[in-house]
Write a protein that holds these residues in place. Structure first.
Motif, PDB file in Angstrom:
ATOM      1  N   ALA A 103      35.559  66.503  71.790  1.00 15.20           N
ATOM      2  CA  ALA A 103      36.543  66.203  70.545  1.00 15.20           C
ATOM      3  C   ALA A 103      37.243  67.612  70.197  1.00 15.20           C
ATOM      4  O   ALA A 103      36.794  68.689  70.158  1.00 15.20           O
ATOM      5  N   GLN A 104      38.754  67.251  69.855  1.00 16.83           N
ATOM      6  CA  GLN A 104      39.207  68.431  69.655  1.00 16.83           C
ATOM      7  C   GLN A 104      38.793  68.977  67.994  1.00 16.83           C
ATOM      8  O   GLN A 104      38.485  68.313  67.248  1.00 16.83           O
ATOM      9  N   GLY A 105      38.751  70.555  68.114  1.00 15.69           N
ATOM     10  CA  GLY A 105      38.276  71.081  66.904  1.00 15.69           C
ATOM     11  C   GLY A 105      36.847  71.191  66.818  1.00 15.69           C
ATOM     12  O   GLY A 105      36.351  71.512  65.886  1.00 15.69           O
ATOM     13  N   SER A 106      36.032  70.664  67.649  1.00 18.44           N
ATOM     14  CA  SER A 106      34.460  70.475  67.578  1.00 18.44           C
ATOM     15  C   SER A 106      34.044  71.913  67.697  1.00 18.44           C
ATOM     16  O   SER A 106      33.035  72.321  66.854  1.00 18.44           O
ATOM     17  N   GLN A 107      34.583  72.980  68.425  1.00 18.42           N
ATOM     18  CA  GLN A 107      34.068  74.313  68.419  1.00 18.42           C
ATOM     19  C   GLN A 107      34.227  74.893  66.895  1.00 18.42           C
ATOM     20  O   GLN A 107      33.311  75.360  66.336  1.00 18.42           O
ATOM     21  N   LEU A 108      35.338  74.723  66.418  1.00 19.56           N
ATOM     22  CA  LEU A 108      35.593  75.194  64.774  1.00 19.56           C
ATOM     23  C   LEU A 108      34.526  74.645  63.968  1.00 19.56           C
ATOM     24  O   LEU A 108      33.927  75.473  63.221  1.00 19.56           O
ATOM     25  N   LEU A 109      34.342  73.185  63.960  1.00 17.96           N
ATOM     26  CA  LEU A 109      33.642  72.474  62.984  1.00 17.96           C
ATOM     27  C   LEU A 109      31.927  73.170  63.305  1.00 17.96           C
ATOM     28  O   LEU A 109      31.376  73.178  62.170  1.00 17.96           O
ATOM     29  N   LEU A 110      31.546  73.247  64.585  1.00 20.16           N
ATOM     30  CA  LEU A 110      30.207  73.650  64.859  1.00 20.16           C
ATOM     31  C   LEU A 110      29.997  75.169  64.245  1.00 20.16           C
ATOM     32  O   LEU A 110      28.965  75.581  63.731  1.00 20.16           O
ATOM     33  N   LEU A 112      31.501  76.574  61.699  1.00 17.82           N
ATOM     34  CA  LEU A 112      31.356  76.502  60.385  1.00 17.82           C
ATOM     35  C   LEU A 112      30.167  75.793  59.772  1.00 17.82           C
ATOM     36  O   LEU A 112      29.559  76.435  58.874  1.00 17.82           O
ATOM     37  N   PHE A 113      29.681  74.914  60.488  1.00 12.58           N
ATOM     38  CA  PHE A 113      28.194  74.386  60.332  1.00 12.58           C
ATOM     39  C   PHE A 113      27.198  75.271  60.532  1.00 12.58           C
ATOM     40  O   PHE A 113      26.181  75.538  59.672  1.00 12.58           O
ATOM     41  N   SER A 114      27.338  76.067  61.520  1.00 13.61           N
ATOM     42  CA  SER A 114      26.334  77.115  61.929  1.00 13.61           C
ATOM     43  C   SER A 114      26.373  78.287  60.931  1.00 13.61           C
ATOM     44  O   SER A 114      25.145  78.784  60.335  1.00 13.61           O
TER      45      SER A 114
END
Length: 332
Positions: A103-110, A112-114
């Motif tokens: 998914a687009q933006g999944s790396q950024l979301l990961l 943030l969550f990490s």
């Protein structure tokens, strides 16, 4: 009677071409308008109760969907993630978070969550990944546009026309002929069923040539639920046409029914983020069951068993509307 009503529609060139061109314009217009990728907003689904002060879900730019309130199971929530309908799933019952790395933006979301987990006093969740082909907006939109066109064509093409016949004295003159009320109403319904099925197939096939929709299910199942939905809408139109003699009143009542269905049945936009009671109200409308069933067939490859509740609801509602229309129908 079937031929007469069909020829009346075909000879009205403006109405005939509008019924064909309007859905085409909607599909192509929305497909280009929403062809870009949205940025800056993440949708996170949750299962189970998060710990107190779980500030990640309160972060600006993150929209939370609580699947417990919607009675969703883990597999259906994960399927939504696989289809890119949400960006992350937090399963607090099993202490696991799911993400779709395609998914687009999944790396950024990961990231943030990490960062949140590393600084949070709460125990970290275990990670799990899923993969799946993204659904384009146009793939999701097509069943809604076909359903909307079907709704307007059936309700106004049957209900409004019969009211006009009654107002102009056509029904009064028909009463003096050997044509029974059942013959006349059945002919109107049969003509409209044929017209709307042909129109829906033409819109689907014509736009599919250029946009190549996702179709994971059976065309037969799609045609089946489309036919049932058309019959249900025709029967609803007959209820409104059974006694009303004013075109203005008929138009107002039909709009009173069509606009809530247009807004709450998920024609253009998903009700995923709406309150749970809105989804409950939407399930009353026949258009909702057609759109949900058609999308399940096209996007998820659902079979007859999966769409059986939608089919039974549409069939039962059709019978109720037909009985009510036959009981209320008056020539004059």
């Amino acid at each position: 009677m079937v031929k007469a009503r069909t020829m009346e529609f075909v000879r009205d060139r403006g109405t005939f071409f509008w019924n064909l061109l309007f859905p085409f314009l909607l599909v192509f217009g929305f497909s280009f308008a929403f062809s870009g990728n949205p940025e800056g907003i993440f949708t996170v689904g949750t299962l189970g109760q998060p710990p107190e002060n779980y500030t990640f879900l309160e972060t600006e730019g993150i929209d939370r969907i609580d699947y417990d309130e919607r009675d969703e199971r883990l597999d259906s929530a994960v399927e939504r993630l696989r289809r890119h309908q949400i960006d992350m799933l937090l399963d607090f019952d099993n202490q696991t978070y799911y993400v779709n790395r395609e998914a687009q933006g999944s790396q950024l979301l990961l990231e943030l969550f990490s960062g949140f987990q590393s600084s949070s006093p709460h125990p970290p969740l275990n990670s799990a990944t899923v993969s799946g082909e993204p659904i384009r907006y146009v793939d999701w939109l097509v069943p809604g546009v076909i359903g909307m066109n079907m709704m307007f064509s059936c309700l106004f093409g049957v209900g409004f026309v019969l009211v006009r016949y009654r107002k102009n004295g056509v029904l009064k003159r028909m009463k003096a002929t050997p044509v029974s009320a059942l013959n006349f109403v059945s002919a109107q319904a049969a003509s409209r069923l044929m017209i709307v099925i042909i129109t829906s197939i033409a819109v689907f096939a014509g736009t599919n040539i250029f946009l190549n929709f996702m179709m994971n299910g059976s065309y037969f199942n799609l045609l089946l639920i489309t036919t049932l939905a058309i019959l249900c809408m025709i029967a609803l139109g007959l209820v409104f046409a059974s006694r009303i003699k004013s075109e203005e009143l008929a138009g107002g009542l039909l709009n009173l029914v069509t606009f809530p269905m247009l807004i709450l049945s998920g024609v253009f936009f998903s009700l995923e983020n709406a309150p749970a009671f809105v989804g409950t109200v939407a399930k009353v409308f026949p258009l909702t069951h057609f759109i949900d069933g058609a999308r399940a067939i096209m996007l998820d490859g659902a079979g007859l068993l999966e769409i059986l509740p939608n089919i039974l609801y549409l069939g039962g509602l059709t019978l109720v509307f037909l009985v009510l229309a036959s009981f209320l129908f008056k020539w004059e």
